[in-house]
Design a protein around this motif. Structure first.
Motif, PDB file in Angstrom:
ATOM      1  N   GLU A 201      10.812  -4.735  -8.561  1.00 42.48           N
ATOM      2  CA  GLU A 201      10.060  -4.832  -7.318  1.00 42.48           C
ATOM      3  C   GLU A 201       9.530  -3.477  -6.846  1.00 42.48           C
ATOM      4  N   ARG A 202       9.646  -2.468  -7.691  1.00 42.08           N
ATOM      5  CA  ARG A 202       9.180  -1.146  -7.292  1.00 42.08           C
ATOM      6  C   ARG A 202       7.657  -1.130  -7.187  1.00 42.08           C
ATOM      7  N   GLN A 203       7.152  -0.211  -6.401  1.00 40.74           N
ATOM      8  CA  GLN A 203       5.716  -0.060  -6.234  1.00 40.74           C
ATOM      9  C   GLN A 203       5.342   1.412  -6.375  1.00 40.74           C
ATOM     10  N   GLU A 204       4.420   1.690  -7.282  1.00 39.51           N
ATOM     11  CA  GLU A 204       3.916   3.041  -7.500  1.00 39.51           C
ATOM     12  C   GLU A 204       2.437   3.069  -7.130  1.00 39.51           C
ATOM     13  N   PRO A 205       2.028   3.918  -6.176  1.00 37.47           N
ATOM     14  CA  PRO A 205       0.624   3.928  -5.746  1.00 37.47           C
ATOM     15  C   PRO A 205      -0.282   4.540  -6.808  1.00 37.47           C
ATOM     16  N   PRO A 206      -1.519   4.081  -6.879  1.00 37.98           N
ATOM     17  CA  PRO A 206      -2.458   4.625  -7.861  1.00 37.98           C
ATOM     18  C   PRO A 206      -2.969   6.003  -7.472  1.00 37.98           C
ATOM     19  N   VAL A 207      -3.319   6.785  -8.479  1.00 45.44           N
ATOM     20  CA  VAL A 207      -4.004   8.062  -8.303  1.00 45.44           C
ATOM     21  C   VAL A 207      -5.387   7.907  -8.937  1.00 45.44           C
ATOM     22  N   ALA A 208      -6.437   8.225  -8.198  1.00 49.38           N
ATOM     23  CA  ALA A 208      -7.790   7.982  -8.691  1.00 49.38           C
ATOM     24  C   ALA A 208      -8.639   9.245  -8.591  1.00 49.38           C
ATOM     25  N   ALA A 209      -9.565   9.374  -9.522  1.00 47.36           N
ATOM     26  CA  ALA A 209     -10.502  10.499  -9.544  1.00 47.36           C
ATOM     27  C   ALA A 209     -11.852   9.995 -10.052  1.00 47.36           C
ATOM     28  N   VAL A 210     -12.927  10.590  -9.528  1.00 49.65           N
ATOM     29  CA  VAL A 210     -14.284  10.221  -9.929  1.00 49.65           C
ATOM     30  C   VAL A 210     -14.979  11.450 -10.511  1.00 49.65           C
ATOM     31  N   LEU A 221     -23.496   8.565 -16.045  1.00 52.87           N
ATOM     32  CA  LEU A 221     -22.361   7.645 -16.087  1.00 52.87           C
ATOM     33  C   LEU A 221     -21.277   8.142 -15.138  1.00 52.87           C
ATOM     34  N   LEU A 222     -21.050   7.382 -14.063  1.00 51.05           N
ATOM     35  CA  LEU A 222     -19.971   7.693 -13.134  1.00 51.05           C
ATOM     36  C   LEU A 222     -18.695   7.027 -13.612  1.00 51.05           C
ATOM     37  N   VAL A 223     -17.609   7.783 -13.655  1.00 52.82           N
ATOM     38  CA  VAL A 223     -16.336   7.279 -14.175  1.00 52.82           C
ATOM     39  C   VAL A 223     -15.277   7.377 -13.079  1.00 52.82           C
ATOM     40  N   CYS A 224     -14.619   6.256 -12.815  1.00 49.36           N
ATOM     41  CA  CYS A 224     -13.498   6.219 -11.873  1.00 49.36           C
ATOM     42  C   CYS A 224     -12.228   5.969 -12.685  1.00 49.36           C
ATOM     43  N   ARG A 225     -11.375   6.979 -12.780  1.00 45.56           N
ATOM     44  CA  ARG A 225     -10.131   6.862 -13.542  1.00 45.56           C
ATOM     45  C   ARG A 225      -8.979   6.624 -12.577  1.00 45.56           C
ATOM     46  N   VAL A 226      -8.275   5.515 -12.785  1.00 45.85           N
ATOM     47  CA  VAL A 226      -7.165   5.130 -11.917  1.00 45.85           C
ATOM     48  C   VAL A 226      -5.909   5.039 -12.784  1.00 45.85           C
ATOM     49  N   THR A 227      -4.832   5.697 -12.374  1.00 46.82           N
ATOM     50  CA  THR A 227      -3.628   5.718 -13.202  1.00 46.82           C
ATOM     51  C   THR A 227      -2.383   5.804 -12.332  1.00 46.82           C
ATOM     52  N   GLY A 228      -1.215   5.566 -12.985  1.00 49.09           N
ATOM     53  CA  GLY A 228       0.079   5.750 -12.334  1.00 49.09           C
ATOM     54  C   GLY A 228       0.495   4.635 -11.403  1.00 49.09           C
ATOM     55  N   PHE A 229      -0.135   3.448 -11.475  1.00 43.03           N
ATOM     56  CA  PHE A 229       0.183   2.390 -10.519  1.00 43.03           C
ATOM     57  C   PHE A 229       1.110   1.335 -11.128  1.00 43.03           C
ATOM     58  N   TYR A 230       1.881   0.705 -10.264  1.00 43.47           N
ATOM     59  CA  TYR A 230       2.761  -0.405 -10.620  1.00 43.47           C
ATOM     60  C   TYR A 230       3.027  -1.189  -9.333  1.00 43.47           C
ATOM     61  N   PRO A 231       2.995  -2.511  -9.365  1.00 43.11           N
ATOM     62  CA  PRO A 231       2.824  -3.405 -10.511  1.00 43.11           C
ATOM     63  C   PRO A 231       1.389  -3.444 -11.024  1.00 43.11           C
ATOM     64  N   ARG A 232       1.173  -4.301 -12.001  1.00 47.77           N
ATOM     65  CA  ARG A 232      -0.068  -4.287 -12.751  1.00 47.77           C
ATOM     66  C   ARG A 232      -1.310  -4.737 -11.977  1.00 47.77           C
ATOM     67  N   PRO A 233      -1.250  -5.804 -11.165  1.00 50.11           N
ATOM     68  CA  PRO A 233      -2.480  -6.260 -10.496  1.00 50.11           C
ATOM     69  C   PRO A 233      -3.119  -5.171  -9.641  1.00 50.11           C
ATOM     70  N   ILE A 234      -4.425  -5.001  -9.785  1.00 49.99           N
ATOM     71  CA  ILE A 234      -5.157  -3.969  -9.043  1.00 49.99           C
ATOM     72  C   ILE A 234      -6.617  -4.399  -8.938  1.00 49.99           C
ATOM     73  N   SER A 235      -7.307  -3.880  -7.934  1.00 49.49           N
ATOM     74  CA  SER A 235      -8.727  -4.173  -7.748  1.00 49.49           C
ATOM     75  C   SER A 235      -9.482  -2.855  -7.648  1.00 49.49           C
ATOM     76  N   LEU A 289      -0.513   0.077  -1.557  1.00 50.12           N
ATOM     77  CA  LEU A 289      -1.293   0.700  -0.481  1.00 50.12           C
ATOM     78  C   LEU A 289      -1.324  -0.149   0.779  1.00 50.12           C
ATOM     79  N   GLY A 290      -0.748  -1.347   0.723  1.00 45.09           N
ATOM     80  CA  GLY A 290      -0.781  -2.229   1.884  1.00 45.09           C
ATOM     81  C   GLY A 290      -2.190  -2.705   2.173  1.00 45.09           C
ATOM     82  N   THR A 291      -2.585  -2.638   3.432  1.00 46.37           N
ATOM     83  CA  THR A 291      -3.914  -3.130   3.822  1.00 46.37           C
ATOM     84  C   THR A 291      -5.010  -2.090   3.630  1.00 46.37           C
ATOM     85  N   ARG A 292      -4.644  -0.839   3.378  1.00 46.23           N
ATOM     86  CA  ARG A 292      -5.666   0.189   3.201  1.00 46.23           C
ATOM     87  C   ARG A 292      -6.078   0.284   1.731  1.00 46.23           C
ATOM     88  N   SER A 293      -7.145   1.006   1.463  1.00 43.51           N
ATOM     89  CA  SER A 293      -7.646   1.214   0.108  1.00 43.51           C
ATOM     90  C   SER A 293      -7.933   2.694  -0.108  1.00 43.51           C
TER      91      SER A 293
END
Length: 331
Positions: A201-210, A221-235, A289-293
């Motif tokens: 049930e642990r939660q690890e927040p994503p780290v993102a860079a553009v 080509l714009l690249v958004c790299r998102v890593t380090g998150f758990y659980p798997r579902p993400i938008s 991240l809860g309700t924020r993005s």
């Protein structure tokens, strides 16, 4: 430690098996790949996952199970792990013998690969259902329907028809599978979840860079790299001037891939025209991240002002140098 042969199980990890709806489900999966090199030998690789965390790996020589999580060791000591492991070894020996006999009856050519994806799903009301899918050389072959107590062919080939009919004649094997995939599996899953709740049930927040890459003179080509998150579902979505970019040929998002630390990563790419005057941002939503993005902007600045400023600076330096030389000569 994860099995070095995990790549062998990738064909079993079918699209959709990690759907968001699974967040409330307790799922135990056994992934097994058997390489039949000739009529007298077979190499077997096995891995068990609780949701997406490796729990057990199997030694391909003596078929002993290694526990991959400390809390799984405690759960195994309390639960039905010993009984399940004994049933599993018996079923494995019978499966290998059966496939060699089938290869002889159906004149199959060696080598060939048999893959098994089995386990159970425990629902929020603690009812359970079992499943077992068998594939040959990367294609679905037969599947055991626990609720119907029967095997069903997954293709129209003579091999699939032969195996499903022959297995359906063995009632004792089907009764054992039903008991193993429902009652024993359900009991062990609930025990594992009780001990491994913190990890599961642990939660690890994503780290993102553009960042941007030049695909061609007419395309950026714009690249958004998102890593380090758990659980798997993400938008992950792209915004153009604050409006979400709809799916299309300019937008390409990769599959979600695992990291070595049991977190996940993905990339989303958006093709744009250089200096088109629009602003862009990558928006990431995740349970942690809860309700924020996360909102990571990228401004499409034109390089022309920078070039102009640099030219102006050089011009001023040149004038100043010329004036300094003239003043020195006059003096």
């Amino acid at each position: 430690m994860q099995s070095p042969h995990l790549f062998l199980f990738l064909p079993l990890l079918l699209p959709g098996m990690w759907a968001d709806s699974e967040a409330e489900l307790k799922v135990l999966r056994v992934l097994q790949t058997s390489l039949f090199t000739n009529s007298s030998s077979a190499e077997v690789y096995g891995l068990a996952l609780l949701r997406d965390i490796p729990i057990y790996t199997m030694d391909r020589v003596n078929w002993t199970l290694s526990v991959q999580q400390p809390w799984a060791q405690r759960a195994a000591a309390e639960g039905d792990a010993v009984k399940i492991a004994a049933h599993y070894k018996t079923a494995l020996r019978n499966m290998i013998r059966y496939m060699h006999d089938t290869a002889q009856d159906m004149a199959m050519e060696y080598p060939f690969v048999i893959q098994i994806h089995a386990g159970c799903v425990v629902y929020p009301n603690e009812t359970a259902s079992g499943f077992m899918d068998v594939g040959a050389d990367g294609r679905g072959l037969v599947a055991f329907k626990a609720e119907r107590r029967r095997w069903e062919a997954q293709q129209l080939s003579p091999l699939a028809q032969y195996i499903s009919k022959s297995l359906n004649r063995n009632k004792s094997v089907m009764e054992l599978l039903e008991h193993l995939l429902t009652i024993l599996c359900q009991s062990h899953v609930l025990t594992l979840y009780r001990y491994g709740k913190a990890d599961l049930e642990r939660q690890e927040p994503p780290v993102a860079a553009v960042f941007a890459r030049t695909a061609s003179p007419a395309q950026l080509l714009l690249v958004c790299r998102v890593t380090g998150f758990y659980p798997r579902p993400i938008s992950v979505a792209w915004l153009q001037d604050g409006q979400e970019v709809p799916p299309g040929p300019a937008l390409n998002t990769s599959s979600i891939l695992p990291n070595a630390d049991l977190t996940y990563q993905l990339r989303s790419c958006l093709a744009v025209r250089p200096r088109d005057g629009h602003s862009y941002a990558c928006r990431v939503s995740h349970r942690s991240l809860g309700t924020r993005s996360l909102l990571i902007p990228w401004e499409n600045h034109s390089p022309v002002p920078t070039v102009g400023i640099a030219a102006a600076v050089l011009f001023i330096v040149a004038i100043a140098s010329a004036g300094g030389i003239w003043w020195w000569k006059c003096r």
